[in-house]
Write a protein that holds these residues in place. Structure first.
Motif, PDB file in Angstrom:
ATOM      1  N   VAL A  81      -9.070  -8.301  -3.359  1.00  0.00           N
ATOM      2  CA  VAL A  81      -9.245  -7.560  -2.110  1.00  0.00           C
ATOM      3  C   VAL A  81      -7.900  -7.477  -1.408  1.00  0.00           C
ATOM      4  N   THR A  82      -7.509  -6.293  -1.033  1.00  0.00           N
ATOM      5  CA  THR A  82      -6.230  -6.069  -0.369  1.00  0.00           C
ATOM      6  C   THR A  82      -6.472  -5.446   0.990  1.00  0.00           C
ATOM      7  N   ARG A  83      -5.823  -5.980   1.999  1.00  0.00           N
ATOM      8  CA  ARG A  83      -5.904  -5.399   3.341  1.00  0.00           C
ATOM      9  C   ARG A  83      -4.528  -4.856   3.701  1.00  0.00           C
ATOM     10  N   LEU A  84      -4.468  -3.562   3.868  1.00  0.00           N
ATOM     11  CA  LEU A  84      -3.203  -2.884   4.110  1.00  0.00           C
ATOM     12  C   LEU A  84      -3.363  -1.864   5.233  1.00  0.00           C
ATOM     13  N   ARG A  85      -2.274  -1.652   5.940  1.00  0.00           N
ATOM     14  CA  ARG A  85      -2.194  -0.515   6.849  1.00  0.00           C
ATOM     15  C   ARG A  85      -1.316   0.524   6.175  1.00  0.00           C
ATOM     16  N   VAL A  86      -1.860   1.697   5.951  1.00  0.00           N
ATOM     17  CA  VAL A  86      -1.133   2.776   5.289  1.00  0.00           C
ATOM     18  C   VAL A  86      -0.954   3.914   6.279  1.00  0.00           C
ATOM     19  N   GLU A  87       0.309   4.279   6.514  1.00  0.00           N
ATOM     20  CA  GLU A  87       0.622   5.378   7.430  1.00  0.00           C
ATOM     21  C   GLU A  87       1.356   6.473   6.666  1.00  0.00           C
ATOM     22  N   VAL A  88       0.980   7.709   6.927  1.00  0.00           N
ATOM     23  CA  VAL A  88       1.650   8.865   6.341  1.00  0.00           C
ATOM     24  C   VAL A  88       2.198   9.713   7.484  1.00  0.00           C
ATOM     25  N   ASP A  89       3.509   9.853   7.498  1.00  0.00           N
ATOM     26  CA  ASP A  89       4.194  10.546   8.601  1.00  0.00           C
ATOM     27  C   ASP A  89       3.793   9.975   9.960  1.00  0.00           C
ATOM     28  N   GLY A  90       3.631   8.643   9.992  1.00  0.00           N
ATOM     29  CA  GLY A  90       3.318   7.954  11.239  1.00  0.00           C
ATOM     30  C   GLY A  90       1.856   7.913  11.608  1.00  0.00           C
ATOM     31  N   GLU A  91       1.002   8.603  10.873  1.00  0.00           N
ATOM     32  CA  GLU A  91      -0.424   8.630  11.173  1.00  0.00           C
ATOM     33  C   GLU A  91      -1.167   7.677  10.233  1.00  0.00           C
ATOM     34  N   PRO A  92      -2.012   6.776  10.774  1.00  0.00           N
ATOM     35  CA  PRO A  92      -2.716   5.818   9.915  1.00  0.00           C
ATOM     36  C   PRO A  92      -3.771   6.500   9.043  1.00  0.00           C
ATOM     37  N   VAL A  93      -3.795   6.110   7.768  1.00  0.00           N
ATOM     38  CA  VAL A  93      -4.833   6.553   6.841  1.00  0.00           C
ATOM     39  C   VAL A  93      -5.897   5.466   6.713  1.00  0.00           C
ATOM     40  N   VAL A  94      -5.465   4.206   6.687  1.00  0.00           N
ATOM     41  CA  VAL A  94      -6.367   3.069   6.659  1.00  0.00           C
ATOM     42  C   VAL A  94      -5.672   1.924   7.368  1.00  0.00           C
ATOM     43  N   ASP A  95      -6.463   1.034   7.994  1.00  0.00           N
ATOM     44  CA  ASP A  95      -5.870  -0.080   8.734  1.00  0.00           C
ATOM     45  C   ASP A  95      -6.326  -1.402   8.117  1.00  0.00           C
ATOM     46  N   LEU A  96      -5.809  -2.493   8.679  1.00  0.00           N
ATOM     47  CA  LEU A  96      -6.023  -3.816   8.100  1.00  0.00           C
ATOM     48  C   LEU A  96      -7.481  -4.260   8.122  1.00  0.00           C
ATOM     49  N   ASP A  97      -8.308  -3.643   8.976  1.00  0.00           N
ATOM     50  CA  ASP A  97      -9.708  -4.040   9.047  1.00  0.00           C
ATOM     51  C   ASP A  97     -10.546  -3.452   7.916  1.00  0.00           C
ATOM     52  N   GLN A  98      -9.960  -2.558   7.103  1.00  0.00           N
ATOM     53  CA  GLN A  98     -10.681  -1.930   5.994  1.00  0.00           C
ATOM     54  C   GLN A  98     -10.081  -2.383   4.666  1.00  0.00           C
ATOM     55  N   PRO A  99     -10.743  -3.294   3.920  1.00  0.00           N
ATOM     56  CA  PRO A  99     -10.195  -3.720   2.633  1.00  0.00           C
ATOM     57  C   PRO A  99     -10.149  -2.554   1.646  1.00  0.00           C
ATOM     58  N   VAL A 100      -9.118  -2.537   0.815  1.00  0.00           N
ATOM     59  CA  VAL A 100      -8.946  -1.454  -0.143  1.00  0.00           C
ATOM     60  C   VAL A 100      -8.810  -2.028  -1.550  1.00  0.00           C
ATOM     61  N   GLU A 101      -9.176  -1.215  -2.539  1.00  0.00           N
ATOM     62  CA  GLU A 101      -8.995  -1.588  -3.937  1.00  0.00           C
ATOM     63  C   GLU A 101      -7.605  -1.219  -4.430  1.00  0.00           C
ATOM     64  N   ALA A 102      -7.116  -0.043  -4.011  1.00  0.00           N
ATOM     65  CA  ALA A 102      -5.833   0.412  -4.522  1.00  0.00           C
ATOM     66  C   ALA A 102      -5.290   1.545  -3.664  1.00  0.00           C
ATOM     67  N   VAL A 103      -3.972   1.667  -3.706  1.00  0.00           N
ATOM     68  CA  VAL A 103      -3.258   2.773  -3.069  1.00  0.00           C
ATOM     69  C   VAL A 103      -2.327   3.356  -4.117  1.00  0.00           C
TER      70      VAL A 103
END
Length: 288
Positions: free
Chosen positions: A184-206
């Motif tokens: 389980v990975t918790r990441l904040r992913v931003e594209v051009d400064g806009e969040p796509v997913v934050d740390l409260d949403q576990p992700v499988e892969a980016v």
């Protein structure tokens, strides 16, 4: 994708791994290149000699005979020397070359060598991170293992059981390089400064792939329980990932752990010789 005329003067750099993996393909490629252009052949024994050979290319066009790692190594060296924009590369793939194939390099020594001689230089986009690392084909978080083919085993002459054993060893399935378990990975992913997913949403892969058009494609796969979750898609010129000690695979290399990394797209940052008439970049390889 812009195209440019190629030089008739070649610097052929044969990666040592290629000589060990498939000496016959190396010989064939060298013969085809030498028959079609003025060539200078270099046989570096390690990364330092590889870098020196590339740095002393002069007006010659560098042609690599090797695998994906050799291509990434050359692009990285030229980028860090700020010489990438003015130096087109060519590759005859020998070894594990899924990245090269995804970029449009022909498989097989003869076809690839002829593309070097008769092809055209095409400019491709590049991902560059804030530590000056580069990504040519695909970025994956966390780093899933990549299956590589088993090395060829020479078949000795002599008793039949020797030949049978050699064929058996050569046919064994490839081993997967060790990589951390995704979990389980918790990441904040931003594209051009806009969040796509934050740390409260576990992700499988980016996964992130560069270009074309100066834009990176981003796919975030949320962790699902039961039914598959819909991937989150975005595109932009900069991608920033923040998290607790995450690793990532950039092409053939695993890096990290880091807590924050930003990648930006450099449009048409490097040139690769591809077969003439190939007007667009093929679809990138499957994300790790």
């Amino acid at each position: 994708m812009a195209t440019f005329a190629t030089s008739d003067q070649l610097l052929v750099i044969i990666d040592p791994a290629a000589r060990q993996t498939d000496g016959e393909s190396v010989r064939i490629a060298k013969d085809v290149l030498s028959a079609g252009a003025a060539t200078k052949v270099c046989l570096p024994e390690g990364p330092e000699e590889f870098a020196r050979a590339l740095g002393r290319r002069g007006s010659r066009r560098p042609v690599l005979i090797g695998d994906d790692r050799a291509l990434v190594r050359a692009v990285t060296l030229l980028h860090r020397q700020r010489e990438l924009a003015g130096c087109a590369l060519a590759l005859v793939p020998v070894g594990y070359t899924a990245l090269a194939e995804s970029l449009g390099v022909p498989g097989g020594a003869v076809a690839a060598a002829r593309a070097v001689l008769d092809g055209a230089e095409r400019r491709l986009d590049l991902l560059v991170d804030d530590s000056d690392g580069v990504v040519l084909g695909a970025l994956g978080i966390p780093p899933a293992p990549v299956r590589e083919p088993a090395a060829a085993v020479p078949v000795p002459s002599g008793r039949p059981w020797y030949r049978s054993l050699a064929r058996t060893l050569g046919a064994r399935p490839a081993r997967l390089p060790a990589a951390p378990s995704p979990g389980v990975t918790r990441l904040r992913v931003e594209v051009d400064g806009e969040p796509v997913v934050d740390l409260d949403q576990p992700v499988e892969a980016v996964s992130v792939t560069p270009g074309p058009g100066g834009v990176a494609s981003v796919e975030v796969r949320p962790l699902s329980v039961g039914a598959s979750a819909t991937p989150l898609l975005a595109s932009g010129r900069t991608v920033t990932v923040t998290g607790a000690d995450f690793r990532y695979r950039a092409d053939a290399t695993v890096s990290g752990p880091v807590r924050r990394r930003t990648w930006r797209v450099m449009e048409e940052a490097w040139a690769l010789t591809l077969p003439a008439g190939q007007d667009s970049r093929p679809a990138p390889e499957d994300p790790p």
